[in-house]
Scaffold this motif. Structure first.
Motif, PDB file in Angstrom:
ATOM      1  N   MET A  13      -0.274  -2.105   3.257  1.00 35.74           N
ATOM      2  CA  MET A  13      -0.429  -1.679   1.870  1.00 35.74           C
ATOM      3  C   MET A  13      -1.809  -1.043   1.685  1.00 35.74           C
ATOM      4  O   MET A  13      -2.738  -1.359   2.429  1.00 35.74           O
ATOM      5  CB  MET A  13      -0.327  -2.887   0.934  1.00 35.74           C
ATOM      6  CG  MET A  13       1.032  -3.551   0.964  1.00 35.74           C
ATOM      7  SD  MET A  13       2.301  -2.440   0.407  1.00 35.74           S
ATOM      8  CE  MET A  13       2.675  -3.105  -1.153  1.00 35.74           C
ATOM      9  N   ASP A  24       1.131  -3.095  -5.708  1.00 34.87           N
ATOM     10  CA  ASP A  24       1.306  -2.122  -4.631  1.00 34.87           C
ATOM     11  C   ASP A  24       0.043  -1.875  -3.816  1.00 34.87           C
ATOM     12  O   ASP A  24       0.010  -0.998  -2.962  1.00 34.87           O
ATOM     13  CB  ASP A  24       1.834  -0.796  -5.186  1.00 34.87           C
ATOM     14  CG  ASP A  24       0.867  -0.171  -6.184  1.00 34.87           C
ATOM     15  OD1 ASP A  24      -0.195  -0.759  -6.453  1.00 34.87           O
ATOM     16  OD2 ASP A  24       1.195   0.907  -6.693  1.00 34.87           O
ATOM     17  N   SER A  25      -1.018  -2.639  -4.079  1.00 33.17           N
ATOM     18  CA  SER A  25      -2.243  -2.464  -3.310  1.00 33.17           C
ATOM     19  C   SER A  25      -3.093  -3.728  -3.423  1.00 33.17           C
ATOM     20  O   SER A  25      -2.845  -4.587  -4.269  1.00 33.17           O
ATOM     21  CB  SER A  25      -3.024  -1.246  -3.801  1.00 33.17           C
ATOM     22  OG  SER A  25      -3.349  -1.391  -5.161  1.00 33.17           O
TER      23      SER A  25
END
Length: 192
Positions: free
Chosen positions: A58, A17-18
């Motif tokens: 993101m 997620d990053s």
């Protein structure tokens, strides 16, 4: 491009997620390109970018390992013979840790410090933004306080590398900080 596609598939398949870029230069450019790819698909580099569709990416963190050019924290990315210039490409956060800083080349340190100094001086003189002026003043102070004690030591000129002692790592971290500040300042001056 093949490496980007591999990283894209790994990112999507593992559910990350990053993005964290550890390094400077082309590593950060690659991370910025990967961020575009995971949000819009790798085809974005063939089909082109519609800047009006790109509002956010993101979460993106930058951990420098040596002094950079300031472009790492700017809103510009160079990838696959293309240049992308979008406000959302600037890292959300830059983390500077003396423990992960590598051994730096004296020429790289001087070039980075002078680039940071010029951007900060320009911002201090030309900006009407009080916050930008405060950051510019901090960047100037960091360069003026930490550059000369680091590079004036004669043994470093023979080896051309800054060794790994605690005091020198602190000076180096402060110069990295100035470089990070200069990138954010130039990005904000461009789009505000």
């Amino acid at each position: 491009m093949d490496m980007l596609k591999d990283c894209y598939h790994t990112f999507v398949n593992k559910g990350f997620d990053s993005i964290i870029a550890l390094g400077t230069g082309s590593i950060v450019d690659f991370a910025k390109a990967l961020n575009l790819a995971v949000c819009f698909g790798p085809e974005i580099f063939k089909n082109g970018i519609n800047k009006t569709n790109i509002q956010s990416l993101m979460p993106f963190a930058f951990l420098p390992t040596i002094p950079g050019t300031g472009l790492e924290t700017n809103c510009t990315a160079r990838f696959n013979s293309q240049v992308f210039d979008l406000p959302v490409l600037a890292p959300d956060i830059a983390l500077i840790d003396e423990k992960i800083l590598g051994t730096a080349n004296v020429e790289n340190i001087i070039n980075s410090a002078l680039t940071a100094l010029s951007v900060c001086c320009e911002t201090l003189v030309l900006s009407n933004n009080p916050m930008a002026k405060a950051y510019a003043d901090t960047g100037i102070s960091l360069v003026m306080t930490h550059l000369f004690p680091l590079i004036e030591q004669e043994p470093y000129w023979d080896s051309n590398l800054i060794p790994d002692c605690k005091k020198d790592r602190h000076h180096l971290a402060c110069l990295v900080h100035a470089s990070v500040i200069s990138g954010y300042l130039s990005a904000n001056n461009k789009f505000l």
